[in-house]
Design an enzyme around this catalytic site. Sequence first.
Site, short mmCIF file in Angstrom:
data_model
loop_
_atom_site.label_atom_id
_atom_site.label_comp_id
_atom_site.label_asym_id
_atom_site.label_seq_id
_atom_site.Cartn_x
_atom_site.Cartn_y
_atom_site.Cartn_z
N CYS A 146 0.87 -1.33 0.08
CA CYS A 146 -0.07 0.01 0.10
C CYS A 146 0.99 1.18 0.08
O CYS A 146 0.56 2.19 -0.75
CB CYS A 146 -1.14 0.02 1.25
SG CYS A 146 -0.27 -0.38 2.91
N ARG A 181 15.63 1.67 1.33
CA ARG A 181 15.64 0.41 0.74
C ARG A 181 15.20 -0.54 1.44
O ARG A 181 15.48 -1.76 1.40
CB ARG A 181 17.06 0.09 0.10
CG ARG A 181 16.85 -0.95 -1.21
CD ARG A 181 18.27 -1.50 -1.68
NE ARG A 181 18.97 -0.28 -2.07
CZ ARG A 181 20.45 -0.19 -2.13
NH1 ARG A 181 21.03 -1.35 -1.28
NH2 ARG A 181 21.14 0.77 -2.46
N SER A 182 14.22 -0.23 2.15
CA SER A 182 13.35 -1.45 3.27
C SER A 182 12.42 -2.31 2.26
O SER A 182 12.28 -2.01 1.13
CB SER A 182 12.62 -0.74 4.00
OG SER A 182 11.36 0.00 3.49
N ASP A 204 20.80 3.50 0.41
CA ASP A 204 20.98 2.91 1.85
C ASP A 204 22.17 3.28 2.49
O ASP A 204 23.09 3.88 1.73
CB ASP A 204 20.23 1.53 1.95
CG ASP A 204 21.24 0.51 1.85
OD1 ASP A 204 22.47 0.86 1.06
OD2 ASP A 204 20.88 -0.83 1.70
N PHE A 269 8.08 10.19 2.96
CA PHE A 269 7.15 9.25 3.44
C PHE A 269 7.48 8.72 4.88
O PHE A 269 6.83 7.94 5.49
CB PHE A 269 7.09 7.89 2.57
CG PHE A 269 8.28 7.07 2.35
CD1 PHE A 269 8.47 6.13 3.31
CD2 PHE A 269 8.77 7.17 1.27
CE1 PHE A 269 9.36 5.27 3.27
CE2 PHE A 269 9.90 6.31 0.92
CZ PHE A 269 10.03 5.24 2.20
#
Length: 318
Positions: A146, A181-182, A204, A269
């Site tokens: 999402c 870069r999760s 990252d 975000f």
Amino acid sequence: MSRPAGRTILASTIAKPYQEEVIAAVSKLSFRPTLVGFLANDDPAARMYANWTGKTCESLGFTYKLVETSKNDLETSLIKANKDNDVNGIMVYFPVFGDKQDQYLQQLISPEKDVEGLNFLYYHNLYHNVRFLDPPHNQQKSIIPCTPLAMVKILEYLGVYNNILHYGNRLYGKKVLIVNRSEVVGRPLAALLANDGATVYSVDINNIQQFTRGDDLLERRHLVKDLNDDESSLEKLAPQCDVIITGVPSESYKFPTELVSHGTVVINFSSFKNFNDDVKERAGLYVPSIGKVTIAILLRNLLRLIDNKQIRLQTESA
């Protein structure tokens, strides 16, 4: 001569059409969908997100239940919710353990109730650019995580996507920098944008990777390569980018304003403020948070899960 300040675009403005879409879809159902959120940590950001989710659910016609549980009881609670026919969607406020056990918990949620799209099935489809669950019929749409999907919708709203180009190629020629870069947001977002034609620089703490769309249309998958220090640095790449997106979960981190070229689209975000206020003097468009868009997309995913289930039932009874 001073330049005019860029426009700040609020998440509530971007979320509104998706909220209206969700309200219209719920009104056509014969029941009130139920979303259950599991909170098993003491993270204030997670609790704030849970409160937002609850308020949004109730205002848009959903039932929301927050279940607070211990870390060690979460597994049992998830299994119970998977089996509960009155539960239409499940989400967990991560991190819980903060290690690979969290990945196990993500996979424990039934794909039929995974509103966040974190199940391996959905990740596999995203990374391989597969959009449906039931080829060749292509009636059941795959769920996209999402938050990355919310980011795509934000970029569409801001006009970064070129609607004149063919679908799947609408970011052609765009360069995007993502500082995160999760596995939950940064990496799938980079893949999504690369699949739509962008050159994405994924940053990252260890290195910078470049994501591009693959040349082999049969393979469909994006390509990834590590950039060495001679090829790239944040100082070199950032000023070239049309879009800069950050999601660093740290109160102390600030993206260097001097690396933002005038007119760049800037989006944060993270639950923390990753940019100083002076970024508005350089950014063409600035979105300081995206939470309300993410929740609207999450509920849109829930409705998609309900649609997919109805299609499966119809197919099985035919």
